[in-house]
Design an enzyme around this catalytic site. Sequence first.
Site, PDB file in Angstrom:
ATOM      1  CB  CYS A 160      -0.893  -0.053   1.241  1.00 32.76           C
ATOM      2  SG  CYS A 160      -1.684   1.513   1.632  1.00 32.76           S
TER       3      CYS A 160
ATOM      4  CD  GLU B  94      -7.973   8.023  27.144  1.00 31.86           C
ATOM      5  OE1 GLU B  94      -8.901   7.267  26.806  1.00 31.86           O
ATOM      6  OE2 GLU B  94      -7.614   9.014  26.487  1.00 31.86           O
TER       7      GLU B  94
ATOM      8  CB  CYS C 264      -8.588  14.101  13.681  1.00 28.96           C
ATOM      9  SG  CYS C 264      -9.883  13.333  14.649  1.00 28.96           S
TER      10      CYS C 264
END
Length: 381
Positions: A88, A262, A337
Amino acid sequence: MSKKCPYEKKCGGCQYIDLPYEEQLKKKQKETNKLLSSFGKVKPIIGMKDPWHYRNKVHGVVAGDRHGNCFTGIYENRSHRVIRVDSCLIENQKADAIMNTVTSLMKSFKMRPYNEDTGYGFLRHILVRTGYHTGQIMVVLVTASPVFPSKNNFVKALRKEHPEITTIVANVNNRNTSMVLGDKQQILYGKGYIEDVLCGKTFRISSKSFYQVNPVQTEILYEKALSLAGLTGQELVVDAYCGIGTIGIIASKTAGKVIGVELNQDAVRDAVNNAKMNGIENIRFYCNDAGRFLVNMAEQGEKADVVIMDPPRSGSTEEFMDAVGKLGAEKVVYVSCNPETLARDVRYMKKLGYRAEEAWLVDMFPGTVHVETVVLLVRKP
């Protein structure tokens, strides 16, 4: 500067792979400008010198053809048919070679690929993670059964072909699920984790750790985030959605004290180990929902100077952002993101008295539509 990808039409993972790299960057800049320029200055996108083979985490679905040959690949776009992929353009080439070796060994070990429809077969997925700076390599073999026939010989044969592999893990996933990894695992060789270096700090990465897939651009992104935070050594910094503690640990050298929050228990365990390994004493990690944790802090009258937030693609929550306001943080560094949820959240933060000063774009995912953005929000009285 584009290369031809033979799988592009069927895979759908790299929507921009056939465009010259400069064109990709222009498109990402334009899209993000549309969403963010009304809030503040959007700086020029930071691209890669070499935008190929950057992914340090490579995953392949194991399948077979009717002649009994095994291979790895990806699910065809919107289906569960596996397309064979031998190499890839955005994946680490060493990882691709290792996956091809695993599938070529399967026949001589009479190992069958798992078939989702019938529930028969043994090997489901192969996951390879590489340390960019250390060169360490982890191979995770995801099996449908906890019984791994002639595992020692299999490990020996794989290591003979690839002596550079530093650890091999067998992970058992016997559920009918789209999740790649199951809960149980066994170390077949090595320590069961690899280490990598990011911004001068060492991090331990286990099979399930979240670690950014593009190490070159991650360093640029984190250094940009911390320069925007402008730490002087006095501040209390909250690193929300902290994962294995990467950005908080890097921030600790210029902060007074860092608190990392977290929800994922494994990640918190890794974060604590990472802080110890780097000899850092001014950081504490808490296993909690970031929003709830900040609300509790605010209710107890505590204050934070800087909040660094790196939420999932779905963005942050109003509860979390309200708590940031209550904590009285002077600066918020928002790493995102997804420019769309970022624009929504920046609009909400504006109501709380935070103004976007500047936004920086870092191309973490060449070949795809995705872009990482870091925005500095400053509290205006």
